[in-house]
Scaffold this motif. Sequence first.
Motif, PDB file in Angstrom:
ATOM      1  N   MET A   1     -26.462   1.183 -31.265  1.00 64.74           N
ATOM      2  CA  MET A   1     -25.160   0.729 -30.763  1.00 64.74           C
ATOM      3  C   MET A   1     -24.978   1.219 -29.320  1.00 64.74           C
ATOM      4  SD  MET A   1     -21.338   1.383 -32.291  1.00 64.74           S
ATOM      5  CE  MET A   1     -21.535   3.132 -32.344  1.00 64.74           C
ATOM      6  N   THR A   2     -24.607   0.290 -28.436  1.00 65.85           N
ATOM      7  CA  THR A   2     -24.420   0.672 -27.032  1.00 65.85           C
ATOM      8  C   THR A   2     -23.022   1.225 -26.826  1.00 65.85           C
ATOM      9  OG1 THR A   2     -25.855  -1.147 -26.445  1.00 65.85           O
ATOM     10  CG2 THR A   2     -24.598  -0.158 -24.660  1.00 65.85           C
ATOM     11  N   LEU A   3     -22.999   2.476 -26.393  1.00 68.94           N
ATOM     12  CA  LEU A   3     -21.708   3.117 -26.128  1.00 68.94           C
ATOM     13  C   LEU A   3     -21.507   3.245 -24.628  1.00 68.94           C
ATOM     14  CD1 LEU A   3     -21.769   6.131 -28.623  1.00 68.94           C
ATOM     15  CD2 LEU A   3     -20.299   4.122 -28.761  1.00 68.94           C
ATOM     16  N   VAL A   4     -20.268   3.063 -24.197  1.00 68.90           N
ATOM     17  CA  VAL A   4     -19.934   3.301 -22.784  1.00 68.90           C
ATOM     18  C   VAL A   4     -18.709   4.210 -22.704  1.00 68.90           C
ATOM     19  CG1 VAL A   4     -20.807   1.024 -22.048  1.00 68.90           C
ATOM     20  CG2 VAL A   4     -18.362   1.316 -22.496  1.00 68.90           C
ATOM     21  N   GLU A   5     -18.550   4.809 -21.544  1.00 72.34           N
ATOM     22  CA  GLU A   5     -17.319   5.538 -21.257  1.00 72.34           C
ATOM     23  C   GLU A   5     -16.746   4.988 -19.956  1.00 72.34           C
ATOM     24  OE1 GLU A   5     -18.021   9.714 -20.422  1.00 72.34           O
ATOM     25  OE2 GLU A   5     -19.357   9.232 -18.757  1.00 72.34           O
ATOM     26  N   LEU A   6     -15.438   5.001 -19.885  1.00 75.69           N
ATOM     27  CA  LEU A   6     -14.739   4.531 -18.689  1.00 75.69           C
ATOM     28  C   LEU A   6     -13.678   5.583 -18.341  1.00 75.69           C
ATOM     29  CD1 LEU A   6     -13.407   0.925 -18.169  1.00 75.69           C
ATOM     30  CD2 LEU A   6     -11.940   2.867 -17.684  1.00 75.69           C
ATOM     31  N   VAL A   7     -13.612   5.925 -17.067  1.00 77.38           N
ATOM     32  CA  VAL A   7     -12.578   6.854 -16.608  1.00 77.38           C
ATOM     33  C   VAL A   7     -11.821   6.203 -15.461  1.00 77.38           C
ATOM     34  CG1 VAL A   7     -12.098   9.115 -15.544  1.00 77.38           C
ATOM     35  CG2 VAL A   7     -13.936   8.904 -17.224  1.00 77.38           C
ATOM     36  N   TYR A   8     -10.495   6.257 -15.523  1.00 76.74           N
ATOM     37  CA  TYR A   8      -9.698   5.766 -14.400  1.00 76.74           C
ATOM     38  C   TYR A   8      -8.557   6.738 -14.134  1.00 76.74           C
ATOM     39  CZ  TYR A   8      -5.962   4.433 -17.548  1.00 76.74           C
ATOM     40  OH  TYR A   8      -4.947   4.482 -18.474  1.00 76.74           O
ATOM     41  N   THR A   9      -8.019   6.638 -12.944  1.00 81.76           N
ATOM     42  CA  THR A   9      -6.788   7.364 -12.620  1.00 81.76           C
ATOM     43  C   THR A   9      -5.709   6.346 -12.298  1.00 81.76           C
ATOM     44  OG1 THR A   9      -7.258   7.444 -10.262  1.00 81.76           O
ATOM     45  CG2 THR A   9      -8.025   9.290 -11.590  1.00 81.76           C
ATOM     46  N   SER A  10      -4.470   6.770 -12.467  1.00 84.91           N
ATOM     47  CA  SER A  10      -3.335   5.928 -12.064  1.00 84.91           C
ATOM     48  C   SER A  10      -2.141   6.837 -11.813  1.00 84.91           C
ATOM     49  CB  SER A  10      -3.007   4.903 -13.158  1.00 84.91           C
ATOM     50  OG  SER A  10      -2.574   5.561 -14.324  1.00 84.91           O
ATOM     51  N   GLU A  11      -1.062   6.235 -11.374  1.00 88.59           N
ATOM     52  CA  GLU A  11       0.171   6.999 -11.187  1.00 88.59           C
ATOM     53  C   GLU A  11       1.252   6.421 -12.081  1.00 88.59           C
ATOM     54  OE1 GLU A  11       1.305   7.635  -7.073  1.00 88.59           O
ATOM     55  OE2 GLU A  11      -0.831   7.561  -6.550  1.00 88.59           O
ATOM     56  N   ALA A  12       1.958   7.295 -12.763  1.00 93.27           N
ATOM     57  CA  ALA A  12       3.026   6.841 -13.661  1.00 93.27           C
ATOM     58  C   ALA A  12       4.127   6.171 -12.845  1.00 93.27           C
ATOM     59  CB  ALA A  12       3.586   8.030 -14.433  1.00 93.27           C
ATOM     60  N   ALA A  13       4.687   5.085 -13.375  1.00 95.52           N
ATOM     61  CA  ALA A  13       5.840   4.440 -12.739  1.00 95.52           C
ATOM     62  C   ALA A  13       7.016   5.417 -12.796  1.00 95.52           C
ATOM     63  CB  ALA A  13       6.177   3.145 -13.466  1.00 95.52           C
ATOM     64  N   SER A  14       7.916   5.306 -11.816  1.00 91.30           N
ATOM     65  CA  SER A  14       8.973   6.330 -11.697  1.00 91.30           C
ATOM     66  C   SER A  14       9.909   6.358 -12.904  1.00 91.30           C
ATOM     67  CB  SER A  14       9.750   6.118 -10.405  1.00 91.30           C
ATOM     68  OG  SER A  14      10.231   4.807 -10.375  1.00 91.30           O
ATOM     69  N   HIS A  15      10.040   5.227 -13.591  1.00 93.80           N
ATOM     70  CA  HIS A  15      10.981   5.190 -14.729  1.00 93.80           C
ATOM     71  C   HIS A  15      10.394   5.759 -16.018  1.00 93.80           C
ATOM     72  CE1 HIS A  15       8.812   1.772 -16.497  1.00 93.80           C
ATOM     73  NE2 HIS A  15       8.679   1.335 -15.265  1.00 93.80           N
ATOM     74  N   VAL A  16       9.112   6.118 -16.016  1.00 89.94           N
ATOM     75  CA  VAL A  16       8.457   6.535 -17.267  1.00 89.94           C
ATOM     76  C   VAL A  16       8.831   7.980 -17.619  1.00 89.94           C
ATOM     77  CG1 VAL A  16       6.201   7.035 -18.302  1.00 89.94           C
ATOM     78  CG2 VAL A  16       6.561   4.916 -17.045  1.00 89.94           C
ATOM     79  N   THR A  17       9.298   8.165 -18.860  1.00 91.06           N
ATOM     80  CA  THR A  17       9.711   9.493 -19.326  1.00 91.06           C
ATOM     81  C   THR A  17       8.638  10.084 -20.251  1.00 91.06           C
ATOM     82  OG1 THR A  17      10.750   8.602 -21.322  1.00 91.06           O
ATOM     83  CG2 THR A  17      12.132   8.735 -19.341  1.00 91.06           C
ATOM     84  N   SER A  18       8.831  11.357 -20.566  1.00 88.40           N
ATOM     85  CA  SER A  18       7.946  12.030 -21.526  1.00 88.40           C
ATOM     86  C   SER A  18       7.913  11.286 -22.863  1.00 88.40           C
ATOM     87  CB  SER A  18       8.483  13.429 -21.806  1.00 88.40           C
ATOM     88  OG  SER A  18       7.815  14.378 -21.083  1.00 88.40           O
ATOM     89  N   ASP A  19       9.097  10.880 -23.317  1.00 87.59           N
ATOM     90  CA  ASP A  19       9.173  10.148 -24.587  1.00 87.59           C
ATOM     91  C   ASP A  19       8.348   8.872 -24.537  1.00 87.59           C
ATOM     92  OD1 ASP A  19      10.774  11.977 -25.723  1.00 87.59           O
ATOM     93  OD2 ASP A  19      12.624  10.790 -25.649  1.00 87.59           O
ATOM     94  N   ASP A  20       8.428   8.167 -23.402  1.00 88.10           N
ATOM     95  CA  ASP A  20       7.646   6.926 -23.251  1.00 88.10           C
ATOM     96  C   ASP A  20       6.156   7.216 -23.426  1.00 88.10           C
ATOM     97  OD1 ASP A  20       9.949   5.540 -22.607  1.00 88.10           O
ATOM     98  OD2 ASP A  20       9.670   5.737 -20.436  1.00 88.10           O
ATOM     99  N   ILE A  21       5.725   8.327 -22.839  1.00 85.45           N
ATOM    100  CA  ILE A  21       4.297   8.648 -22.890  1.00 85.45           C
ATOM    101  C   ILE A  21       3.870   8.967 -24.324  1.00 85.45           C
ATOM    102  CG2 ILE A  21       2.559  10.339 -22.144  1.00 85.45           C
ATOM    103  CD1 ILE A  21       4.124  10.367 -19.424  1.00 85.45           C
ATOM    104  N   HIS A  22       4.700   9.741 -25.032  1.00 83.56           N
ATOM    105  CA  HIS A  22       4.367  10.041 -26.430  1.00 83.56           C
ATOM    106  C   HIS A  22       4.323   8.767 -27.261  1.00 83.56           C
ATOM    107  CE1 HIS A  22       3.999  14.363 -26.343  1.00 83.56           C
ATOM    108  NE2 HIS A  22       5.001  14.387 -25.483  1.00 83.56           N
ATOM    109  N   GLN A  23       5.280   7.886 -27.009  1.00 79.88           N
ATOM    110  CA  GLN A  23       5.308   6.636 -27.778  1.00 79.88           C
ATOM    111  C   GLN A  23       4.111   5.746 -27.481  1.00 79.88           C
ATOM    112  OE1 GLN A  23       9.073   4.586 -27.359  1.00 79.88           O
ATOM    113  NE2 GLN A  23      10.147   6.373 -28.145  1.00 79.88           N
ATOM    114  N   LEU A  24       3.760   5.651 -26.208  1.00 79.63           N
ATOM    115  CA  LEU A  24       2.627   4.767 -25.885  1.00 79.63           C
ATOM    116  C   LEU A  24       1.338   5.309 -26.473  1.00 79.63           C
ATOM    117  CD1 LEU A  24       0.294   5.078 -23.398  1.00 79.63           C
ATOM    118  CD2 LEU A  24       2.320   5.099 -21.999  1.00 79.63           C
ATOM    119  N   VAL A  25       1.203   6.636 -26.528  1.00 79.05           N
ATOM    120  CA  VAL A  25      -0.016   7.219 -27.100  1.00 79.05           C
ATOM    121  C   VAL A  25      -0.060   7.003 -28.615  1.00 79.05           C
ATOM    122  CG1 VAL A  25      -1.226   9.406 -27.542  1.00 79.05           C
ATOM    123  CG2 VAL A  25      -0.472   8.842 -25.242  1.00 79.05           C
ATOM    124  N   GLU A  26       1.097   7.121 -29.276  1.00 73.92           N
ATOM    125  CA  GLU A  26       1.122   6.855 -30.722  1.00 73.92           C
ATOM    126  C   GLU A  26       0.586   5.459 -31.018  1.00 73.92           C
ATOM    127  OE1 GLU A  26       1.727   8.822 -33.320  1.00 73.92           O
ATOM    128  OE2 GLU A  26       1.798  10.367 -31.775  1.00 73.92           O
TER     129      GLU A  26
END
Length: 139
Positions: A1-26
């Motif tokens: 099986m061919t496995l890959v990894e991808l790494v990126y960086t970005s900047e959070a939009a100013s309206h994004v809260t801690s709660d938003d981040i926990h929810q998106l990860v869930e």
Amino acid sequence: MTLVELVYTSEAASHVTSDDIHQLVEKARIKNRRHGLSGLLIHSAPYFIQLIEGKAEAVIETFNRVQEDARHQNIHMLQLGLIDQRSFPEWDMGLIHAVGDWNLDNKQIDRILRRPSRQVSKGILAIEHFYQQASVVPV
Ligand SMILES: Cc1cc2nc3c(=O)[nH]c(=O)nc-3n(C[C@H](O)[C@H](O)[C@H](O)COP(=O)(O)O)c2cc1C
């Protein structure tokens, strides 16, 4: 099986809260499990840095979706390549969330990324390199 990894960086939009981040990860964890993906998301304001690993198709499809997401911007891919084994097989999407005034430093990042059992991939090196650079940039 061919496995890959991808790494990126970005900047959070100013309206994004801690709660938003926990929810998106869930939600992301559920999707990632379904697609056989694993990885790590670090949020240390204002940056996100994420490593996604799994089958090439699933990684690319997910990254295409992530790129369309208005909760972050200035997305830069740092690494995309083949891997022999996963670095984070235990995490559907591990979250390291540095809140408030607390920002991660290089030592903390290394402690998380350099477990003895962990294979040190180019993606992990890219994350460490990013933090070495970021720590000299005032945020
Ligand atoms: C920083 C960041 C990281 C994300 N990581 C993932 C991820 O690992 N897997 C995933 O499925 N979605 C992730 N998302 C969410 C996707 O962008 C998207 O909202 C989600 O997959 C639902 O897509 P859909 O509504 O088109 O089904 C992430 C979003 C952001 C902002």
